[in-house]
Motif scaffolding. Structure first.
Motif, PDB file in Angstrom:
ATOM      1  N   SER A  78       0.892  -1.327  -0.112  1.00 54.93           N
ATOM      2  CA  SER A  78       0.123  -0.070  -0.057  1.00 54.93           C
ATOM      3  C   SER A  78       0.662   1.159   0.010  1.00 54.93           C
ATOM      4  O   SER A  78       2.194   1.145   0.058  1.00 54.93           O
ATOM      5  CB  SER A  78      -0.730   0.021   1.074  1.00 54.93           C
ATOM      6  N   LEU A  79       0.198   2.432  -0.360  1.00 54.76           N
ATOM      7  CA  LEU A  79       1.092   3.563  -0.096  1.00 54.76           C
ATOM      8  C   LEU A  79       1.839   3.848   1.081  1.00 54.76           C
ATOM      9  O   LEU A  79       3.217   3.946   1.145  1.00 54.76           O
ATOM     10  CB  LEU A  79       0.208   4.748  -0.688  1.00 54.76           C
ATOM     11  N   PRO A  80       1.064   3.706   2.368  1.00 51.85           N
ATOM     12  CA  PRO A  80       1.748   4.090   3.461  1.00 51.85           C
ATOM     13  C   PRO A  80       2.713   2.793   3.862  1.00 51.85           C
ATOM     14  O   PRO A  80       3.777   3.121   4.323  1.00 51.85           O
ATOM     15  CB  PRO A  80       0.540   4.342   4.627  1.00 51.85           C
ATOM     16  N   GLY A  81       2.370   1.803   3.658  1.00 52.41           N
ATOM     17  CA  GLY A  81       3.349   0.594   3.948  1.00 52.41           C
ATOM     18  C   GLY A  81       4.566   0.803   3.090  1.00 52.41           C
ATOM     19  O   GLY A  81       5.754   0.421   3.510  1.00 52.41           O
ATOM     20  N   THR A  82       4.438   1.082   1.675  1.00 56.08           N
ATOM     21  CA  THR A  82       5.624   1.411   0.949  1.00 56.08           C
ATOM     22  C   THR A  82       6.647   2.516   1.480  1.00 56.08           C
ATOM     23  O   THR A  82       7.891   2.316   1.510  1.00 56.08           O
ATOM     24  CB  THR A  82       5.157   1.647  -0.474  1.00 56.08           C
ATOM     25  N   LEU A  83       5.985   3.403   1.668  1.00 57.67           N
ATOM     26  CA  LEU A  83       6.841   4.719   2.413  1.00 57.67           C
ATOM     27  C   LEU A  83       7.495   4.361   3.607  1.00 57.67           C
ATOM     28  O   LEU A  83       8.531   4.917   3.993  1.00 57.67           O
ATOM     29  CB  LEU A  83       5.907   5.952   2.759  1.00 57.67           C
ATOM     30  N   TRP A  84       6.886   3.589   4.487  1.00 61.49           N
ATOM     31  CA  TRP A  84       7.389   3.090   5.741  1.00 61.49           C
ATOM     32  C   TRP A  84       8.512   2.124   5.434  1.00 61.49           C
ATOM     33  O   TRP A  84       9.600   2.433   5.901  1.00 61.49           O
ATOM     34  CB  TRP A  84       6.151   2.059   6.522  1.00 61.49           C
ATOM     35  N   ARG A  85       8.518   1.343   4.303  1.00 60.15           N
ATOM     36  CA  ARG A  85       9.702   0.375   3.927  1.00 60.15           C
ATOM     37  C   ARG A  85      10.810   1.445   3.662  1.00 60.15           C
ATOM     38  O   ARG A  85      12.037   1.014   3.727  1.00 60.15           O
ATOM     39  CB  ARG A  85       9.213  -0.635   3.105  1.00 60.15           C
ATOM     40  N   LEU A  86      10.560   2.417   2.645  1.00 60.31           N
ATOM     41  CA  LEU A  86      11.581   3.294   2.185  1.00 60.31           C
ATOM     42  C   LEU A  86      12.393   4.090   3.523  1.00 60.31           C
ATOM     43  O   LEU A  86      13.600   4.010   3.337  1.00 60.31           O
ATOM     44  CB  LEU A  86      11.035   4.479   1.276  1.00 60.31           C
ATOM     45  N   TYR A  87      11.485   4.412   4.520  1.00 57.32           N
ATOM     46  CA  TYR A  87      12.389   4.979   5.615  1.00 57.32           C
ATOM     47  C   TYR A  87      12.970   4.036   6.274  1.00 57.32           C
ATOM     48  O   TYR A  87      13.966   4.386   6.841  1.00 57.32           O
ATOM     49  CB  TYR A  87      10.943   5.609   6.468  1.00 57.32           C
ATOM     50  N   LEU A  88      12.344   2.815   6.360  1.00 59.68           N
ATOM     51  CA  LEU A  88      13.303   1.958   7.335  1.00 59.68           C
ATOM     52  C   LEU A  88      14.581   1.488   6.388  1.00 59.68           C
ATOM     53  O   LEU A  88      15.689   1.185   7.269  1.00 59.68           O
ATOM     54  CB  LEU A  88      12.255   0.308   7.014  1.00 59.68           C
ATOM     55  N   LEU A  89      14.510   1.363   5.091  1.00 62.28           N
ATOM     56  CA  LEU A  89      15.989   1.599   4.550  1.00 62.28           C
ATOM     57  C   LEU A  89      16.831   2.669   4.837  1.00 62.28           C
ATOM     58  O   LEU A  89      18.108   2.319   4.971  1.00 62.28           O
ATOM     59  CB  LEU A  89      15.612   1.159   3.041  1.00 62.28           C
ATOM     60  N   GLN A  90      16.351   3.779   4.944  1.00 60.31           N
ATOM     61  CA  GLN A  90      17.043   4.937   5.011  1.00 60.31           C
ATOM     62  C   GLN A  90      17.823   4.696   6.591  1.00 60.31           C
ATOM     63  O   GLN A  90      18.788   4.946   6.612  1.00 60.31           O
ATOM     64  CB  GLN A  90      16.063   6.231   4.976  1.00 60.31           C
ATOM     65  N   ILE A  91      16.942   4.498   7.416  1.00 59.20           N
ATOM     66  CA  ILE A  91      17.472   4.487   8.933  1.00 59.20           C
ATOM     67  C   ILE A  91      18.308   3.089   9.044  1.00 59.20           C
ATOM     68  O   ILE A  91      19.256   3.461   9.803  1.00 59.20           O
ATOM     69  CB  ILE A  91      16.404   4.158   9.993  1.00 59.20           C
ATOM     70  N   ALA A  92      18.132   2.030   8.358  1.00 57.94           N
ATOM     71  CA  ALA A  92      19.043   0.912   8.426  1.00 57.94           C
ATOM     72  C   ALA A  92      20.345   1.317   7.919  1.00 57.94           C
ATOM     73  O   ALA A  92      21.495   0.840   8.548  1.00 57.94           O
ATOM     74  CB  ALA A  92      18.483  -0.358   7.798  1.00 57.94           C
ATOM     75  N   ILE A  93      20.578   2.027   6.937  1.00 55.25           N
ATOM     76  CA  ILE A  93      21.928   2.331   6.294  1.00 55.25           C
ATOM     77  C   ILE A  93      22.500   3.325   7.216  1.00 55.25           C
ATOM     78  O   ILE A  93      23.609   3.243   7.645  1.00 55.25           O
ATOM     79  CB  ILE A  93      21.662   3.099   4.953  1.00 55.25           C
TER      80      ILE A  93
END
Length: 209
Positions: A78-93
């Motif tokens: 979903s759109l919010p689920g997708t944005l959440w995953r993009l932010y997770l990748l950012q924080i993980a890096i």
């Protein structure tokens, strides 16, 4: 990806927290979708790019928990689920850029596909370049072709998953716990790649909401 991102630390209430109905899952879902759509639309309307830069820097400045309140329970595709995953990748890096670079480079060498080219990182990529890459992907999501940004993120995840898998194999005999941790990380990244790719296809069909 570190397990801590699945258990966000609570912070004092903020404007983000106040948007979410605390006891009503249906309301929480409605707000998640509404805020994701509104933020994306606002970023795309802002020709100066200032809104996008604030959104890119939000998690680094404030942490992941406010975003988690809004979007972490939304369906992955979903759109919010997708944005959440993009932010997770950012924080993980950002939380362990050196380890991220190690996994990415191993995956780039081992994975015989175009994924490293699609992701767009230099070869080889140092930690700072991978931090810049994920910010660039987020910038593309907010201001450019959303589907292309998701495809780049999915390719990045596949490269990372390959690196984690191969390094897990290296540790299997000598450090089985470490090998298990890397294997779980590879599985999460593979799932993220699948979800992001599916969301990119849905966006192109006009069905990602």
């Amino acid at each position: 990806m570190p397990e801590q991102f699945h258990r966000p630390v609570r912070r004092p209430p903020t404007a983000f927290d106040n948007l979410v109905g605390q006891a009503d899952p249906a309301e929480q879902s409605r707000v998640a979708h509404a805020t994701a759509s509104a933020l994306l639309e606002r970023a795309r309307r802002d020709e100066s790019g200032a809104v996008t830069e604030r959104l890119i820097g939000f998690a680094a400045e404030h942490g992941i928990d406010e975003i988690a309140e809004l979007w972490s329970h939304a369906p992955a595709r979903s759109l919010p689920g997708t944005l959440w995953r993009l932010y997770l990748l950012q924080i993980a890096i950002r939380s362990d850029a050196a380890q991220t670079a190690l996994l990415y480079e191993r995956g780039r060498v081992e994975l015989h596909s175009a994924d490293a080219v699609i992701a767009g990182a230099p070869a080889p990529a140092n930690p700072e370049e991978l931090v810049a890459l994920v910010d660039m992907i987020l910038r593309g999501a907010f201001r450019g072709d959303f589907a292309v940004a998701l495809e780049r993120a999915a390719a990045y995840c596949r490269v990372q998953a390959s690196g984690a898998t191969h390094i897990a194999d290296d540790y299997e005999r000598t450090e089985p716990d470490r090998a298990g941790e890397l294997t779980r990380r590879a599985l999460r990244l593979t799932t993220y790649a699948e979800d992001l790719a599916a969301s990119a296809a849905a966006w192109r069909r006009g069905t990602l909401v």
